[in-house]
Design a protein around this motif. Sequence first.
Motif, PDB file in Angstrom:
ATOM      1  N   LYS A  24      39.783  23.912  57.620  1.00 47.24           N
ATOM      2  CA  LYS A  24      39.080  22.659  57.906  1.00 47.24           C
ATOM      3  C   LYS A  24      39.098  22.388  59.416  1.00 47.24           C
ATOM      4  N   ASP A  25      37.933  21.998  59.966  1.00 49.31           N
ATOM      5  CA  ASP A  25      37.874  21.682  61.398  1.00 49.31           C
ATOM      6  C   ASP A  25      38.202  20.201  61.635  1.00 49.31           C
ATOM      7  N   ASP A  26      38.101  19.768  62.875  1.00 45.17           N
ATOM      8  CA  ASP A  26      38.459  18.394  63.240  1.00 45.17           C
ATOM      9  C   ASP A  26      37.575  17.340  62.582  1.00 45.17           C
ATOM     10  N   HIS A  27      36.389  17.733  62.141  1.00 50.95           N
ATOM     11  CA  HIS A  27      35.446  16.805  61.521  1.00 50.95           C
ATOM     12  C   HIS A  27      35.523  16.836  59.993  1.00 50.95           C
ATOM     13  N   GLY A  28      36.458  17.606  59.442  1.00 51.01           N
ATOM     14  CA  GLY A  28      36.618  17.697  57.991  1.00 51.01           C
ATOM     15  C   GLY A  28      35.681  18.680  57.325  1.00 51.01           C
TER      16      GLY A  28
END
Length: 82
Positions: free
Chosen positions: A13-17
């Motif tokens: 998962k990246d920082d933006h979900g």
Amino acid sequence: MPAISIIARTRRKDDHGRVPLRMRIAYRGEKRFISLPVKVLAQKWNGDKRWVTGTHPDAGEINAFLSDLERAAFSVISRLER
């Protein structure tokens, strides 16, 4: 007969979900994974149906893209069997 499915890499998962998607191809006892150029919000991914849910803003476009990829993979494998 090959088994082709689209899966979400929920541990990436990246920082933006958003999570990246990849295609899993199982054929004649071997498995291969192909990373796809698509990321979706983790909560908008339906793992059972292997599609983006209808509430995702780009669901129609992403699902059409995934469907086309699956069809292309089946087509390539069927041509290789000949």
